[in-house]
Design a protein around this motif. Structure first.
Motif, short mmCIF file in Angstrom:
data_model
loop_
_atom_site.label_atom_id
_atom_site.label_comp_id
_atom_site.label_asym_id
_atom_site.label_seq_id
_atom_site.Cartn_x
_atom_site.Cartn_y
_atom_site.Cartn_z
N ASP A 249 0.80 -1.22 0.00
CA ASP A 249 0.00 0.00 0.00
C ASP A 249 0.84 1.27 0.00
OD1 ASP A 249 -2.22 -1.58 0.04
OD2 ASP A 249 -2.48 -1.45 2.21
N HIS A 250 1.74 1.41 0.95
CA HIS A 250 2.47 2.66 1.16
C HIS A 250 3.93 2.53 0.76
CE1 HIS A 250 -0.74 4.72 3.31
NE2 HIS A 250 -0.98 3.56 3.91
N PHE A 251 4.44 3.58 0.16
CA PHE A 251 5.85 3.64 -0.19
C PHE A 251 6.73 3.78 1.05
CE2 PHE A 251 9.57 5.94 -1.99
CZ PHE A 251 9.98 4.95 -2.86
N LEU A 252 6.23 4.49 2.06
CA LEU A 252 6.99 4.69 3.30
C LEU A 252 7.22 3.38 4.03
CD1 LEU A 252 8.29 6.66 5.31
CD2 LEU A 252 6.07 6.88 6.37
N ILE A 253 6.24 2.51 4.06
CA ILE A 253 6.39 1.22 4.76
C ILE A 253 7.42 0.36 4.06
CG2 ILE A 253 5.15 -0.86 5.43
CD1 ILE A 253 3.34 0.94 6.72
N THR A 254 7.44 0.40 2.73
CA THR A 254 8.45 -0.39 2.02
C THR A 254 9.85 0.16 2.27
OG1 THR A 254 8.10 0.90 0.02
CG2 THR A 254 6.87 -1.14 0.21
N LEU A 255 9.98 1.47 2.36
CA LEU A 255 11.30 2.05 2.68
C LEU A 255 11.74 1.68 4.09
CD1 LEU A 255 11.15 5.63 1.15
CD2 LEU A 255 12.49 3.70 0.38
N LEU A 256 10.81 1.70 5.03
CA LEU A 256 11.15 1.33 6.41
C LEU A 256 11.53 -0.15 6.51
CD1 LEU A 256 8.54 3.30 8.50
CD2 LEU A 256 11.00 3.65 8.42
N SER A 257 10.85 -1.01 5.78
CA SER A 257 11.22 -2.42 5.82
C SER A 257 12.58 -2.66 5.16
CB SER A 257 10.13 -3.27 5.17
OG SER A 257 10.00 -2.95 3.82
N LEU A 258 12.90 -1.91 4.13
CA LEU A 258 14.23 -2.02 3.53
C LEU A 258 15.31 -1.57 4.51
CD1 LEU A 258 13.75 -0.83 -0.14
CD2 LEU A 258 14.39 -3.09 0.65
N GLU A 259 15.04 -0.53 5.26
CA GLU A 259 16.02 -0.08 6.26
C GLU A 259 16.15 -1.09 7.40
OE1 GLU A 259 18.17 2.40 6.02
OE2 GLU A 259 17.32 2.60 4.02
N ALA B 104 19.51 5.26 1.89
CA ALA B 104 18.38 5.76 2.70
C ALA B 104 18.05 7.19 2.34
CB ALA B 104 18.74 5.66 4.18
N THR B 105 19.05 8.00 2.07
CA THR B 105 18.82 9.38 1.68
C THR B 105 18.14 9.46 0.32
OG1 THR B 105 20.82 9.98 2.88
CG2 THR B 105 19.96 11.59 1.34
N LEU B 106 18.54 8.60 -0.60
CA LEU B 106 17.90 8.55 -1.91
C LEU B 106 16.43 8.13 -1.79
CD1 LEU B 106 18.23 8.76 -4.99
CD2 LEU B 106 18.83 6.34 -4.94
N GLY B 107 16.15 7.14 -0.93
CA GLY B 107 14.77 6.71 -0.73
C GLY B 107 13.91 7.79 -0.12
N LEU B 108 14.47 8.52 0.83
CA LEU B 108 13.73 9.61 1.46
C LEU B 108 13.47 10.75 0.47
CD1 LEU B 108 12.50 10.41 4.15
CD2 LEU B 108 14.66 11.52 4.71
N SER B 109 14.43 11.05 -0.37
CA SER B 109 14.20 12.10 -1.37
C SER B 109 13.17 11.66 -2.40
CB SER B 109 15.52 12.48 -2.05
OG SER B 109 16.01 11.40 -2.80
N LEU B 110 13.15 10.38 -2.76
CA LEU B 110 12.10 9.88 -3.65
C LEU B 110 10.73 9.97 -3.00
CD1 LEU B 110 13.64 6.71 -5.29
CD2 LEU B 110 12.85 8.77 -6.44
N LEU B 111 10.67 9.69 -1.72
CA LEU B 111 9.40 9.79 -1.00
C LEU B 111 8.88 11.22 -0.98
CD1 LEU B 111 7.27 8.38 0.84
CD2 LEU B 111 8.68 9.09 2.75
#
Length: 94
Positions: free
Chosen positions: A22-32, A67-74
């Motif tokens: 569902d959420h892009f943020l949850i996928t980024l958090l699980s990757l971290e 992680a910085t790249l993922g946050l900027s994409l978000l």
């Protein structure tokens, strides 16, 4: 014991990554979370094997850049689409 804990963390991170669509943020958090478990696993391996920890700092630098790249994409996706739902992304709009 630490090996089993980091392996359990890795499997939980993979399950969270594969079952949350569902959420892009949850996928980024699980990757971290997966990266954190890999960091713990490699640290324990290098301490037990008496290797030098410079390689670990090199990998940690790349993981921070990821992680910085993922946050900027978000942030870019939220500014462009208004939310972080995967269902609202339309590739034909780009």
């Amino acid at each position: 014991m630490y090996f089993l804990m980091s392996l359990f963390m890795f499997i939980c991170g993979l399950l969270a990554f594969s079952f949350n669509y569902d959420h892009f943020l949850i996928t980024l958090l699980s990757l971290e979370y997966i990266v954190l478990s890999l960091f713990l696993l490699m640290y324990m391996y290098m301490v037990v094997s008496l290797y030098d920890l410079y390689f670990l700092m090199f990998l940690l630098t790349f993981w921070v850049c990821e992680a910085t790249l993922g946050l900027s994409l978000l942030v870019s996706l939220i500014r462009g689409f208004g939310n972080d739902y995967f269902s609202s992304f339309n590739l034909l709009q780009c």
